[in-house]
Design a protein around this motif. Structure first.
Motif, PDB file in Angstrom:
ATOM      1  N   ILE A   1      13.789   0.029  -7.689  1.00 32.06           N
ATOM      2  CA  ILE A   1      14.438  -1.121  -6.891  1.00 32.06           C
ATOM      3  C   ILE A   1      13.715  -1.385  -5.704  1.00 32.06           C
ATOM      4  O   ILE A   1      13.335  -2.530  -5.354  1.00 32.06           O
ATOM      5  CB  ILE A   1      15.973  -0.684  -6.798  1.00 32.06           C
ATOM      6  N   THR A   2      13.512  -0.357  -4.760  1.00 31.62           N
ATOM      7  CA  THR A   2      13.037  -0.767  -3.345  1.00 31.62           C
ATOM      8  C   THR A   2      11.462  -0.709  -3.354  1.00 31.62           C
ATOM      9  O   THR A   2      10.757  -0.909  -2.223  1.00 31.62           O
ATOM     10  CB  THR A   2      13.542   0.239  -2.522  1.00 31.62           C
ATOM     11  N   GLY A   3      11.025   0.155  -4.443  1.00 36.02           N
ATOM     12  CA  GLY A   3       9.582   0.272  -4.061  1.00 36.02           C
ATOM     13  C   GLY A   3       9.070   1.621  -3.077  1.00 36.02           C
ATOM     14  O   GLY A   3       7.938   1.764  -2.832  1.00 36.02           O
ATOM     15  N   GLN A   4      10.248   2.410  -2.679  1.00 34.59           N
ATOM     16  CA  GLN A   4       9.863   3.396  -1.716  1.00 34.59           C
ATOM     17  C   GLN A   4       9.708   4.762  -2.450  1.00 34.59           C
ATOM     18  O   GLN A   4      10.299   4.742  -3.567  1.00 34.59           O
ATOM     19  CB  GLN A   4      11.146   3.247  -0.746  1.00 34.59           C
ATOM     20  N   PHE A   5       8.612   5.556  -1.801  1.00 37.56           N
ATOM     21  CA  PHE A   5       8.505   6.624  -2.468  1.00 37.56           C
ATOM     22  C   PHE A   5       9.909   7.470  -2.380  1.00 37.56           C
ATOM     23  O   PHE A   5      10.724   7.514  -1.478  1.00 37.56           O
ATOM     24  CB  PHE A   5       7.620   7.683  -1.541  1.00 37.56           C
TER      25      PHE A   5
ATOM     26  N   PHE B   1       8.693   5.222 -11.937  1.00 40.61           N
ATOM     27  CA  PHE B   1       7.097   5.347 -12.214  1.00 40.61           C
ATOM     28  C   PHE B   1       6.593   5.987 -11.129  1.00 40.61           C
ATOM     29  O   PHE B   1       7.326   6.384  -9.967  1.00 40.61           O
ATOM     30  CB  PHE B   1       6.720   3.860 -12.334  1.00 40.61           C
ATOM     31  N   SER B   2       5.511   6.137 -10.938  1.00 44.99           N
ATOM     32  CA  SER B   2       4.530   6.687  -9.968  1.00 44.99           C
ATOM     33  C   SER B   2       3.599   6.167  -9.318  1.00 44.99           C
ATOM     34  O   SER B   2       2.766   5.272  -9.972  1.00 44.99           O
ATOM     35  CB  SER B   2       4.298   8.361 -10.493  1.00 44.99           C
ATOM     36  N   LYS B   3       3.266   6.389  -8.176  1.00 45.77           N
ATOM     37  CA  LYS B   3       2.262   5.802  -7.332  1.00 45.77           C
ATOM     38  C   LYS B   3       1.495   6.608  -6.470  1.00 45.77           C
ATOM     39  O   LYS B   3       2.069   7.745  -6.086  1.00 45.77           O
ATOM     40  CB  LYS B   3       2.629   4.678  -6.402  1.00 45.77           C
ATOM     41  N   ASN B   4       0.374   6.671  -6.346  1.00 45.79           N
ATOM     42  CA  ASN B   4      -0.557   7.317  -5.468  1.00 45.79           C
ATOM     43  C   ASN B   4       0.145   7.329  -3.928  1.00 45.79           C
ATOM     44  O   ASN B   4       0.093   6.277  -3.401  1.00 45.79           O
ATOM     45  CB  ASN B   4      -2.016   7.247  -5.268  1.00 45.79           C
ATOM     46  N   ASP B   5       0.212   8.279  -3.125  1.00 43.99           N
ATOM     47  CA  ASP B   5       0.645   8.223  -1.560  1.00 43.99           C
ATOM     48  C   ASP B   5      -0.628   8.162  -0.869  1.00 43.99           C
ATOM     49  O   ASP B   5      -1.757   8.235  -1.336  1.00 43.99           O
ATOM     50  CB  ASP B   5       1.445   9.412  -1.180  1.00 43.99           C
ATOM     51  N   VAL B   6      -0.744   8.342   0.395  1.00 43.35           N
ATOM     52  CA  VAL B   6      -1.863   8.124   1.267  1.00 43.35           C
ATOM     53  C   VAL B   6      -2.909   9.119   0.926  1.00 43.35           C
ATOM     54  O   VAL B   6      -4.004   8.927   1.336  1.00 43.35           O
ATOM     55  CB  VAL B   6      -1.207   7.948   2.884  1.00 43.35           C
ATOM     56  N   SER B   7      -2.588  10.319   0.587  1.00 45.17           N
ATOM     57  CA  SER B   7      -3.470  11.293   0.209  1.00 45.17           C
ATOM     58  C   SER B   7      -3.951  11.150  -1.342  1.00 45.17           C
ATOM     59  O   SER B   7      -4.657  12.421  -1.435  1.00 45.17           O
ATOM     60  CB  SER B   7      -2.986  12.786   0.367  1.00 45.17           C
TER      61      SER B   7
ATOM     62  N   THR C   1       0.770  -1.268   0.111  1.00 46.20           N
ATOM     63  CA  THR C   1      -0.184   0.203  -0.005  1.00 46.20           C
ATOM     64  C   THR C   1       0.842   1.391  -0.033  1.00 46.20           C
ATOM     65  O   THR C   1       2.183   1.407   0.156  1.00 46.20           O
ATOM     66  CB  THR C   1      -0.838   0.189   1.219  1.00 46.20           C
ATOM     67  N   ALA C   2       0.189   2.480  -0.220  1.00 43.34           N
ATOM     68  CA  ALA C   2       1.054   3.912  -0.198  1.00 43.34           C
ATOM     69  C   ALA C   2       1.608   3.789   1.086  1.00 43.34           C
ATOM     70  O   ALA C   2       2.764   4.482   1.437  1.00 43.34           O
ATOM     71  CB  ALA C   2       0.111   4.796  -0.168  1.00 43.34           C
ATOM     72  N   GLN C   3       0.893   3.379   2.257  1.00 44.12           N
ATOM     73  CA  GLN C   3       1.624   3.128   3.684  1.00 44.12           C
ATOM     74  C   GLN C   3       2.769   2.434   3.610  1.00 44.12           C
ATOM     75  O   GLN C   3       3.861   2.977   4.475  1.00 44.12           O
ATOM     76  CB  GLN C   3       0.585   2.654   4.681  1.00 44.12           C
ATOM     77  N   ASP C   4       2.914   1.281   2.967  1.00 50.12           N
ATOM     78  CA  ASP C   4       4.168   0.624   2.932  1.00 50.12           C
ATOM     79  C   ASP C   4       5.272   1.148   2.410  1.00 50.12           C
ATOM     80  O   ASP C   4       6.481   0.926   2.620  1.00 50.12           O
ATOM     81  CB  ASP C   4       3.773  -0.736   2.152  1.00 50.12           C
ATOM     82  N   ARG C   5       4.991   2.087   1.327  1.00 55.28           N
ATOM     83  CA  ARG C   5       5.827   2.691   0.549  1.00 55.28           C
ATOM     84  C   ARG C   5       6.618   3.804   1.199  1.00 55.28           C
ATOM     85  O   ARG C   5       7.322   4.596   0.587  1.00 55.28           O
ATOM     86  CB  ARG C   5       5.374   3.214  -0.728  1.00 55.28           C
ATOM     87  N   GLN C   6       6.074   4.190   2.456  1.00 54.55           N
ATOM     88  CA  GLN C   6       6.898   5.331   3.141  1.00 54.55           C
ATOM     89  C   GLN C   6       8.398   4.518   3.430  1.00 54.55           C
ATOM     90  O   GLN C   6       9.278   5.632   3.794  1.00 54.55           O
ATOM     91  CB  GLN C   6       6.076   5.575   4.526  1.00 54.55           C
ATOM     92  N   GLY C   7       8.495   3.327   3.470  1.00 55.93           N
ATOM     93  CA  GLY C   7       9.887   2.858   3.738  1.00 55.93           C
ATOM     94  C   GLY C   7      10.106   1.898   2.582  1.00 55.93           C
ATOM     95  O   GLY C   7       9.392   1.650   1.588  1.00 55.93           O
ATOM     96  N   VAL C   8      11.407   1.100   2.589  1.00 56.99           N
ATOM     97  CA  VAL C   8      11.499   0.188   1.783  1.00 56.99           C
ATOM     98  C   VAL C   8      10.892  -1.039   1.862  1.00 56.99           C
ATOM     99  O   VAL C   8      10.227  -1.480   2.932  1.00 56.99           O
ATOM    100  CB  VAL C   8      13.129  -0.348   2.169  1.00 56.99           C
ATOM    101  N   LEU C   9      10.077  -1.514   0.687  1.00 56.28           N
ATOM    102  CA  LEU C   9       9.260  -2.431   0.792  1.00 56.28           C
ATOM    103  C   LEU C   9       9.688  -3.752   1.570  1.00 56.28           C
ATOM    104  O   LEU C   9      10.963  -4.047   1.212  1.00 56.28           O
ATOM    105  CB  LEU C   9       8.680  -2.982  -0.407  1.00 56.28           C
ATOM    106  N   GLY C  10       8.821  -4.365   2.238  1.00 55.81           N
ATOM    107  CA  GLY C  10       9.039  -5.427   2.954  1.00 55.81           C
ATOM    108  C   GLY C  10       9.756  -5.373   4.201  1.00 55.81           C
ATOM    109  O   GLY C  10      10.105  -6.301   4.992  1.00 55.81           O
TER     110      GLY C  10
END
Length: 459
Positions: free
Chosen positions: A391-395, A376-382, A299-308
């Protein structure tokens, strides 16, 4: 002739009644003691001989009282568990069909014992499962037994729980799994079991400490081999009024299970839940598929840090997708996440990060598009679109860099050389089409050649 009232016989009739009772007590007591001795095969050899097993099977199935039959069945079940060679003795003497015929019973004890004996006979013997299904109603009896368990749910009151009922259910489900595994041509005979199995997923609350212990683990396993694409199965698995009910229950079991189990238990107990979710996803309505993507993908919350690295279920799944001690679970998770990404390599990389995706793609010979490692881009929590580290999936705006002194020229050159070698090795695999950045820089005229009077300082 009217029956003689209990305890009122006289003369020769009394003598016969007393003799029968004494013989019955002696036989049942002997079998009970034999069961205790048979728990340890040391110095208990006569139990496991052909003569011993033959005697016990006769007491189990041939015109004996229920108490005697049950006592003998317990000894047989222990013998077949401890001494695999006794399983073929059971088969050779023709008792599987008798066990099958006795399987539909009103007794939890009998269901437990007969199901266990039949289950053990599916290992290392010549038992004819097809004959039992086609000519002795094995599937019907098992489905009806599951129906009894469902019926007891609505009738059960607090304080009336029979512990043998849960044990019987576990053995019936284990037997169903083996029969449908070893006799795939007859799987359709067990389709009527699907509604019962689904209903039993709510037999009790999920334990936090052992969430996939019986009945939940065996319930999940029993569905794996069944035909879940029939109209009857689909209507139960995705009910019109609440299509996400079953998959939500399985996600709850997965979430609890992946946190509760470790080591070999994690591999053997949690993997079936992941595999079942994969099977269900492929034939689920779009609303259910969307719900599963929301529950299981980062989720967007997971992407606040490195995935996993967070404590969420998607992070736990990603972490175990590279677990070297649980290869079956690792592969099952990767396949599930790939399915949730529409089996599209680019979407897969965007969903889980190239670090987690690359190994699966290489192992399964899935070409990696050139765009897979691009930004690439993803929506954040807002809901705002933000760039993501591929590579890491993090914002990108959440990345933190350690304070470190700037690299010296020598360190930069050494790192550039290392990267050059790595890129060349990657190109030689032929799996991905990546151009070495040094080669690209030369082609674009961005490579600076040192002049002859530029002398490297030497110590």
């Amino acid at each position: 002739m009217s029956a003689i009232a209990l305890g009122t016989a006289t003369g020769p009739a009394k003598l016969q009644a007393v003799t029968d009772l004494v013989n019955k007590l002696n036989r049942n007591d002997a079998l009970e003691e034999l069961k205790i001795y048979g728990r340890d095969p040391k110095y208990a050899d006569p139990i496991f001989t052909k003569d011993g097993i033959t005697m016990l099977l006769r007491f189990s199935f041939e015109n004996t009282s229920n108490d005697t039959s049950r006592a003998a069945l317990r000894v047989v079940a222990n013998a077949m568990l401890l001494k695999p060679e006794t399983r073929q003795m059971f088969v050779d003497q023709g008792y599987p069909t008798q066990a099958c015929n006795h399987l539909e019973t009103g007794s939890w004890d009998n269901e437990f014992l007969l199901s266990r004996i039949l289950f053990l006979s599916t290992y290392g013997t010549s038992v004819d499962l097809a004959d039992m299904i086609e000519n002795h109603q094995l599937a019907e009896h098992m489905v009806n037994n599951l129906g009894r368990h469902v019926k007891s749910l609505s009738e059960k009151q607090k304080g009336t729980l029979n512990p043998m009922e849960d044990l019987a259910l576990g053995e019936t489900l284990k037997l169903m799994f083996n029969v449908t595994h070893f006799s795939k041509a007859h799987v359709s005979s067990f389709t009527p079991a699907v509604p019962h199995i689904v209903a039993l997923l709510w037999k009790q609350d999920i334990s936090e400490s052992k969430p996939l212990d019986s009945p939940f683990g065996p319930l999940v396993n029993s569905l794996l081999n069944l035909d879940l694409q029939t109209e009857q199965s689909q209507s139960v698995l995705f009910p019109e009024n609440e299509p996400e009910k079953i998959t939500s229950r399985l996600v709850e079991l997965l979430d609890n299970g992946i946190r509760a189990y470790t080591g070999s238990d994690l591999e053997t107990v949690v993997t079936p839940v992941v595999s079942l979710l994969s099977r269900l996803y492929g034939n689920a309505p779009q609303s259910v598929q969307q719900n599963l993507r929301e529950c299981l993908l980062p989720t967007a919350q997971d992407r606040q840090g490195v995935l996993g690295r967070s404590d969420s279920l998607p992070s736990k799944l990603l972490k175990n997708s590279t677990n070297p001690t649980a290869p079956a679970l690792r592969d099952a998770i990767s396949h599930l996440l790939f399915d949730l990404s529409d089996k599209d390599a680019s979407k897969f990389v965007e969903n889980v990060g190239y670090g987690f995706a690359s190994g699966f793609l290489f192992q399964n010979n899935v070409p990696v598009p050139a765009s897979a490692t691009g930004n690439f881009s993803k929506n954040d929590v807002s809901g705002i679109r933000k760039s993501v580290n591929p590579i890491t999936g993090q914002f990108l705006d959440k990345e933190k860099f350690a304070d470190a002194p700037e690299m010296t020229q020598e360190e930069k050159e050494r790192e550039a050389e290392r990267l050059f070698v790595l890129f060349e090795r990657l190109k030689k695999t032929g799996v991905v089409n990546i151009q070495n950045p040094v080669e690209k820089a030369i082609q674009e005229g961005r490579f600076e050649e040192l002049s002859d009077d530029c002398v490297e300082d030497l110590d």
